[in-house]
Design an enzyme around this catalytic site. Structure first.
Site, PDB file in Angstrom:
ATOM      1  N   ARG A  92       7.133  42.064  45.711  1.00 17.66           N
ATOM      2  CA  ARG A  92       6.129  41.706  46.724  1.00 17.66           C
ATOM      3  C   ARG A  92       6.762  41.830  48.095  1.00 17.66           C
ATOM      4  NH1 ARG A  92       1.566  38.977  46.453  1.00 17.66           N
ATOM      5  NH2 ARG A  92       1.936  37.901  48.398  1.00 17.66           N
ATOM      6  N   ASN A 108      18.248  41.923  49.969  1.00 17.48           N
ATOM      7  CA  ASN A 108      17.539  42.710  48.949  1.00 17.48           C
ATOM      8  C   ASN A 108      18.482  43.755  48.397  1.00 17.48           C
ATOM      9  OD1 ASN A 108      15.305  43.686  47.413  1.00 17.48           O
ATOM     10  ND2 ASN A 108      15.071  45.372  48.884  1.00 17.48           N
ATOM     11  N   HIS A 110      18.451  47.569  46.518  1.00 11.99           N
ATOM     12  CA  HIS A 110      17.557  48.716  46.323  1.00 11.99           C
ATOM     13  C   HIS A 110      18.339  49.843  45.652  1.00 11.99           C
ATOM     14  CE1 HIS A 110      14.046  51.190  47.070  1.00 11.99           C
ATOM     15  NE2 HIS A 110      14.886  52.150  47.425  1.00 11.99           N
TER      16      HIS A 110
HETATM   17  C1  GRF Z   1      16.676  47.046  40.484  1.00 10.77           C
HETATM   18  O1  GRF Z   1      16.856  48.416  40.276  1.00 10.77           O
HETATM   19  C2  GRF Z   1      16.666  46.711  41.953  1.00 10.77           C
HETATM   20  O2  GRF Z   1      17.489  47.540  42.712  1.00 10.77           O
HETATM   21  C3  GRF Z   1      15.214  46.947  42.331  1.00 10.77           C
HETATM   22  O3  GRF Z   1      14.489  46.489  41.221  1.00 10.77           O
HETATM   23  C4  GRF Z   1      15.287  46.575  40.043  1.00 10.77           C
HETATM   24  C5  GRF Z   1      15.320  45.203  39.460  1.00 10.77           C
HETATM   25  O4  GRF Z   1      15.998  45.160  38.228  1.00 10.77           O
HETATM   26  N1  GRF Z   1      14.894  46.290  43.576  1.00 10.77           N
HETATM   27  P1  GRF Z   1      16.392  43.777  37.594  1.00 10.77           P
HETATM   28  O5  GRF Z   1      15.088  42.974  37.459  1.00 10.77           O
HETATM   29  O6  GRF Z   1      17.378  43.104  38.493  1.00 10.77           O
HETATM   30  O7  GRF Z   1      16.972  44.103  36.252  1.00 10.77           O
END
Ligand code: GRF
Length: 216
Positions: A92, A108, A110
């Protein structure tokens, strides 16, 4: 800095697990006070419960507006004394009110080398684009999508026979290494924001010029 974390998830929670492990193994000196999911079926909630961490499901569908949701989320985190919010697969966008309530205190992760491939399906975007190197990024959150000063990045080569799943798996290994390390860097302090940049090392006055200089 107070070292109380709140982790926000929407799904699997493997990055949450990496943070839990780092705290339990004392590689990261911090406490996770609360794990929040906007989805009741997020598998990551069970990881938190198994580690004895309080969980909260805040389903966005129960709120009239983004602002209302963000306010409730902010209040829940503040009530538990959270000072650093870690987004770990939280699907979100957070509005300006939330971001301003935790200034430079939301992280965050990514799965690309930002600013390349923000948004959904970053690994698919990397494959379609034909880049030879992608990776993972931990950054401070501002009101833009996957923007904000970059704290750490790790590169991952894209192989000729990669598909989305294989590439995502190798990127994830780097994510799990990077996230606890970035949290430690932020908690340890001694950094500042200069324009778009996250700069480590205290600024000290340069006696000769009177300008600030950086001590490494
Ligand atoms: C990860 O690849 C993260 O970089 C992205 O969403 C995914 C989450 O994976 N923002 P998890 O729920 O931590 O296994």
């Amino acid at each position: 800095m107070n070292r109380t974390l709140g982790v926000l998830i929407s799904g699997r929670g493997s990055n949450l697990q990496a943070i839990i492990d780092a705290v339990e193994q004392r590689r990261l000196d911090a406490t996770i006070a609360l794990v929040v999911s906007n989805r009741a079926d997020a598998a990551g909630l069970q990881r938190a419960r198994s580690a004895g961490i309080e969980t909260l499901v805040l389903d966005h569908r129960g709120f009239g507006s983004r602002d209302d949701y963000d306010r409730a989320l902010g209040a829940a985190l503040r009530e538990r004394g959270v000072t650093l919010v870690c987004l770990a697969g939280f699907m979100r966008l957070l509005g300006p009110a939330f971001v301003e309530a935790f200034p430079n205190a939301i992280l965050n992760i990514h799965p690309s080398l930002l600013p390349s491939f923000p948004g959904l399906h970053a690994q698919r975007q990397a494959l379609l684009h034909g880049v030879r190197v992608t990776g993972a990024t931990v950054h401070l959150v501002d009101t833009g999508l996957d923007q904000g000063p970059i704290i750490l990045q790790a590169a991952v080569p894209v192989l000729d026979d990669d598909d989305e799943e294989r590439l995502a798996e190798r990127v994830l290994v780097e994510e799990h290494r990077l996230y606890p390390e970035a949290i430690r860097i932020v908690l340890d302090g001694g950094w500042r924001i200069e324009g778009r940049r996250f700069v480590r090392g205290a600024a000290v006055p340069d006696r000769a010029s009177g300008h600030a200089a950086v001590r490494a």
